[in-house]
Enzyme design. Structure first.
Site, PDB file in Angstrom:
ATOM      1  CG  HIS A  26      -1.950  -1.123   1.147  1.00 54.30           C
ATOM      2  ND1 HIS A  26      -1.694  -2.361   1.658  1.00 54.30           N
ATOM      3  CD2 HIS A  26      -3.193  -1.174   0.615  1.00 54.30           C
ATOM      4  CE1 HIS A  26      -2.747  -3.139   1.448  1.00 54.30           C
ATOM      5  NE2 HIS A  26      -3.672  -2.444   0.811  1.00 54.30           N
ATOM      6  CG  HIS A  33      -3.607  -6.076  -3.051  1.00 57.78           C
ATOM      7  ND1 HIS A  33      -3.262  -4.809  -3.466  1.00 57.78           N
ATOM      8  CD2 HIS A  33      -4.331  -5.914  -1.912  1.00 57.78           C
ATOM      9  CE1 HIS A  33      -3.747  -3.913  -2.614  1.00 57.78           C
ATOM     10  NE2 HIS A  33      -4.417  -4.558  -1.666  1.00 57.78           N
ATOM     11  CB  CYS A  68     -12.525  -3.546   3.529  1.00 59.11           C
ATOM     12  SG  CYS A  68     -13.875  -2.522   2.940  1.00 59.11           S
ATOM     13  CG  HIS A  70      -5.912  -7.354   2.163  1.00 58.33           C
ATOM     14  ND1 HIS A  70      -5.918  -6.392   3.156  1.00 58.33           N
ATOM     15  CD2 HIS A  70      -5.773  -6.681   0.990  1.00 58.33           C
ATOM     16  CE1 HIS A  70      -5.783  -5.199   2.602  1.00 58.33           C
ATOM     17  NE2 HIS A  70      -5.690  -5.340   1.295  1.00 58.33           N
ATOM     18  CD  GLU A  88     -11.673  -4.780  10.074  1.00 57.51           C
ATOM     19  OE1 GLU A  88     -12.576  -3.937   9.890  1.00 57.51           O
ATOM     20  OE2 GLU A  88     -10.822  -5.066   9.209  1.00 57.51           O
ATOM     21  CE1 TYR A 105     -10.262   0.811  -3.901  1.00 55.45           C
ATOM     22  CE2 TYR A 105     -11.141  -1.427  -3.770  1.00 55.45           C
ATOM     23  CZ  TYR A 105     -10.442  -0.383  -3.208  1.00 55.45           C
ATOM     24  OH  TYR A 105      -9.898  -0.512  -1.952  1.00 55.45           O
ATOM     25  CD  GLU A 115      -6.272  -0.145  -0.458  1.00 56.20           C
ATOM     26  OE1 GLU A 115      -5.807  -0.963  -1.285  1.00 56.20           O
ATOM     27  OE2 GLU A 115      -6.464  -0.442   0.720  1.00 56.20           O
ATOM     28  CD  GLU A 117      -8.070  -3.486  -1.516  1.00 59.31           C
ATOM     29  OE1 GLU A 117      -7.299  -3.600  -0.542  1.00 59.31           O
ATOM     30  OE2 GLU A 117      -9.290  -3.300  -1.399  1.00 59.31           O
ATOM     31  CD1 TRP A 162     -14.570  -0.015  -0.076  1.00 60.55           C
ATOM     32  CD2 TRP A 162     -12.733   1.272  -0.152  1.00 60.55           C
ATOM     33  NE1 TRP A 162     -14.181   0.225   1.224  1.00 60.55           N
ATOM     34  CE2 TRP A 162     -13.060   1.005   1.207  1.00 60.55           C
ATOM     35  CE3 TRP A 162     -11.607   2.045  -0.449  1.00 60.55           C
ATOM     36  CZ2 TRP A 162     -12.297   1.507   2.263  1.00 60.55           C
ATOM     37  CZ3 TRP A 162     -10.859   2.537   0.606  1.00 60.55           C
ATOM     38  CH2 TRP A 162     -11.200   2.275   1.938  1.00 60.55           C
TER      39      TRP A 162
END
Length: 197
Positions: A26, A33, A68, A70, A88, A105, A115, A117, A162
């Site tokens: 990032h 990714h 959000c 990964h 979270e 995006y 970003e 992704e 996003w």
């Protein structure tokens, strides 16, 4: 989460091409990714919005969708969704339904951080109150989906880039989030299908 958490790098066709430490990808030259976005709904059709923690590297303090993150290398995306919701927001959910399998995006912050992704989108239902992890989330708010979607489409809410791109696509799925059609795992990008299989 450890600081050496790896993310899955993908090519323009959505195929995995390697991994890299999350903190290294990032920046101003962020490679494409694999990631995910999720929208948590309660029984009244409200969506859970979160304000990103003020110390986040990307879009700190910005309001966005519920969660959000990964997937770890080899981790199915739906499991990554439930893992991050627990981490979270303290939410224990049984499943995550795939609704936008190929969303992607690229967005650039004012300071040049990017970003980039491939970010399938999931719908989740939960009834328990969220328990915020301050490392990730500054605050939360429940809002009726129709109100949220309308305000996003009118540009009345300051939200993450996003989320601003995802909401019009979700609106196209129909007015009732619980009735949105779900996508098959086979519709996911190859990198995500490999992880799921």
């Amino acid at each position: 989460m450890t600081t050496d958490e790896l993310v899955v790098l993908v090519d323009d066709e959505g195929r995995a091409v390697g991994t890299a430490p999350k903190l290294s990808v990032h920046g101003r030259e962020t490679p494409l990714h694999l990631a995910f976005s999720s929208y948590v709904f309660d029984g009244d059709g409200r969506v859970l919005l979160t304000r990103r923690a003020d110390h986040k590297l990307t879009w700190p303090g910005v309001w966005t969708n519920s969660c959000c993150g990964h997937p770890l290398p080899g981790e199915p995306l739906d499991r990554a969704v439930t893992r991050r919701l627990s981490y979270e927001l303290g939410l224990a959910v049984e499943r995550a339904d795939l609704v936008l399998p190929t969303f992607a995006y690229r967005a650039v912050m004012g300071n040049g951080i990017v970003e980039h992704e491939l970010c399938p989108v999931y719908r989740v239902t939960a009834e328990a109150p969220a328990v915020l992890n301050p490392e990730e989330v500054g605050e939360t708010r429940w809002m009726p989906w129709q109100e949220f979607a309308t305000r996003v489409l009118k540009g009345e809410l300051a939200i993450s880039p996003w989320c601003a791109e995802q909401v019009p696509l979700l609106v196209e799925l129909g007015p009732d989030p619980m009735a949105w059609p779900t996508a098959a795992e086979a519709e996911l990008p190859p990198a995500a299908r490999v992880a799921a299989g």
